[in-house]
Write an enzyme that holds these catalytic residues in place. Structure first.
Site, mmCIF file in Angstrom:
data_model
loop_
_atom_site.group_PDB
_atom_site.id
_atom_site.type_symbol
_atom_site.label_atom_id
_atom_site.label_comp_id
_atom_site.label_asym_id
_atom_site.label_seq_id
_atom_site.Cartn_x
_atom_site.Cartn_y
_atom_site.Cartn_z
ATOM 1 N N SER A 59 11.749 -10.134 1.025
ATOM 2 C CA SER A 59 11.082 -11.775 0.933
ATOM 3 C C SER A 59 10.159 -11.670 -0.273
ATOM 4 C CB SER A 59 10.452 -11.761 2.283
ATOM 5 O OG SER A 59 9.380 -11.032 2.736
ATOM 6 N N SER A 180 -3.399 -6.864 -6.292
ATOM 7 C CA SER A 180 -3.962 -7.909 -5.762
ATOM 8 C C SER A 180 -5.167 -8.522 -6.577
ATOM 9 C CB SER A 180 -4.005 -7.864 -4.081
ATOM 10 O OG SER A 180 -4.919 -9.028 -3.820
ATOM 11 N N TYR A 206 -6.858 -3.564 2.733
ATOM 12 C CA TYR A 206 -5.938 -4.156 2.008
ATOM 13 C C TYR A 206 -6.547 -4.097 0.275
ATOM 14 C CZ TYR A 206 -2.570 -7.139 -0.429
ATOM 15 O OH TYR A 206 -1.207 -7.572 -1.090
ATOM 16 N N LYS A 210 -5.770 -1.559 -2.861
ATOM 17 C CA LYS A 210 -5.116 -2.341 -4.106
ATOM 18 C C LYS A 210 -6.438 -1.734 -5.177
ATOM 19 C CE LYS A 210 -1.871 -4.523 -2.772
ATOM 20 N NZ LYS A 210 -0.409 -3.743 -3.032
#
Length: 330
Positions: A59, A180, A206, A210
């Site tokens: 996805s 990100s 998160y 990153k």
């Protein structure tokens, strides 16, 4: 192109990058595509005959990357946790005959080992590897080996996977960490990679993982190209703010507020595809919208090189990699 025009275009590009809202949204991508220094699109058959692996390809950005690589002629290897979803994506690709679906949980080192052993036995050459699989858990979650999930999935698994696949990675093959822009708000925490010392925040974990990807880029580039041109070329690329199921489920409020200006998954995946089709780009850099970007925007996120070396020693210990003499001396 007149020198003044070129300078003004680059200044506009840089200003959008620093202003974030302009640069990371669909506005930034649309404007940059019209600037005179925007690099040419890959040729329609740029990846013909090449084999490219994409993790998390069921996805969002991963699916868009897989579809784009297939459009450019690649044999695409979908590396996914859910093989039923992977087969549905494979069937919908432009060239369903040039696709292979593999099972792998990128946060589980045992699963990574099983996948790489299987691929090595069947695929003689890999010309690109995209580490796109990601997660943003609301509460602290551990991998099967007992490590904080975002670090396991975004750092430990990708490093172990790339290391194992080095025998089949072609010279200069792009290895791309999809990172990100959120990492700009965090500094490296080599003292607490498993996030034990503070109250847990999924968004912070998160972004830290990153940040770790980006801080390790120079080390990974030196390790994997230590033999000159025989190794892969290591990059990180951030997609800006792109619409995806992961964003909607992990940050629903942010997704609602920014919905009118979010990039499409295809726009978010654009630079990854461009790097795959341009294997000669210098490694060890962070990219966004087809241009190298700074890895820090504010001084508070900077750390000494020794901190990256400290994190790397942790990665080496957990993954069981053999450290080189240069890494041992760091």
């Amino acid at each position: 192109m007149p020198l003044l025009t070129q300078r003004l275009a680059r200044a506009a590009d840089t200003a959008m990058d620093r202003l974030v809202v302009l640069g990371y949204t669909r506005i930034g991508h649309a404007v940059r595509r019209r600037l005179p220094h925007w690099p040419a699109d890959p040729a329609p058959d740029a990846l013909a005959g090449r084999h490219v692996a994409v993790t998390g390809a069921t996805s969002g950005l991963g699916e868009a990357t897989a579809r784009g690589a297939s459009d450019l002629g690649a044999h695409v290897h979908l590396v996914v946790r859910d093989t039923d979803k992977g087969e549905r994506v494979a069937a919908a690709l432009p060239a369903p005959g040039r696709v292979t679906v593999w099972h792998c949980d990128g946060g589980d080192l045992d699963s990574v080992r099983a996948f790489t052993n299987a691929l090595l036995a069947q695929v003689p050459r890999l010309d690109g590897l995209v580490h796109n699989a990601g997660a943003l858990p609301a509460t602290r979650t551990e991998s099967p080996q007992g490590h904080e999930l975002t670090m396991a999935l975004h750092v430990l698994g990708p490093v172990a996977m790339t290391e194992a696949l080095r025998p089949v990675l072609s010279a200069g093959a792009p290895v791309i960490f999809v990172t990100s822009g959120g990492m700009y708000a965090q500094r490296l925490r080599a003292d607490d990679p498993d996030y034990h010392q503070q109250p847990y925040s999924g968004a912070t974990a998160y972004a830290r993982s990153k940040r770790a990807q980006v801080e390790l880029l120079p080390l990974l580039q030196r390790r994997w190209v230590a033999e000159g041109e025989s190794g892969p070329s290591v990059h990180a690329a951030h997609p800006g703010w792109a619409d995806s199921p992961g964003l909607t489920s992990s940050l629903p409020r942010f997704a609602r507020v920014t919905a009118p200006i979010l990039r499409s998954p295809e726009a978010g995946a654009d630079t990854v595809l461009w790097l795959l089709a341009r294997p000669g780009q210098p490694g060890g850099q962070l990219w966004h919208d087809r241009r190298p970007r700074p890895t820090h925007l504010v001084s508070r996120t900077r750390v000494e090189r020794a901190e990256a070396a400290r994190l790397w020693r942790w990665v080496v210990e957990i993954t069981g990699l053999a450290a080189t003499k240069t890494e041992t001396d760091s």
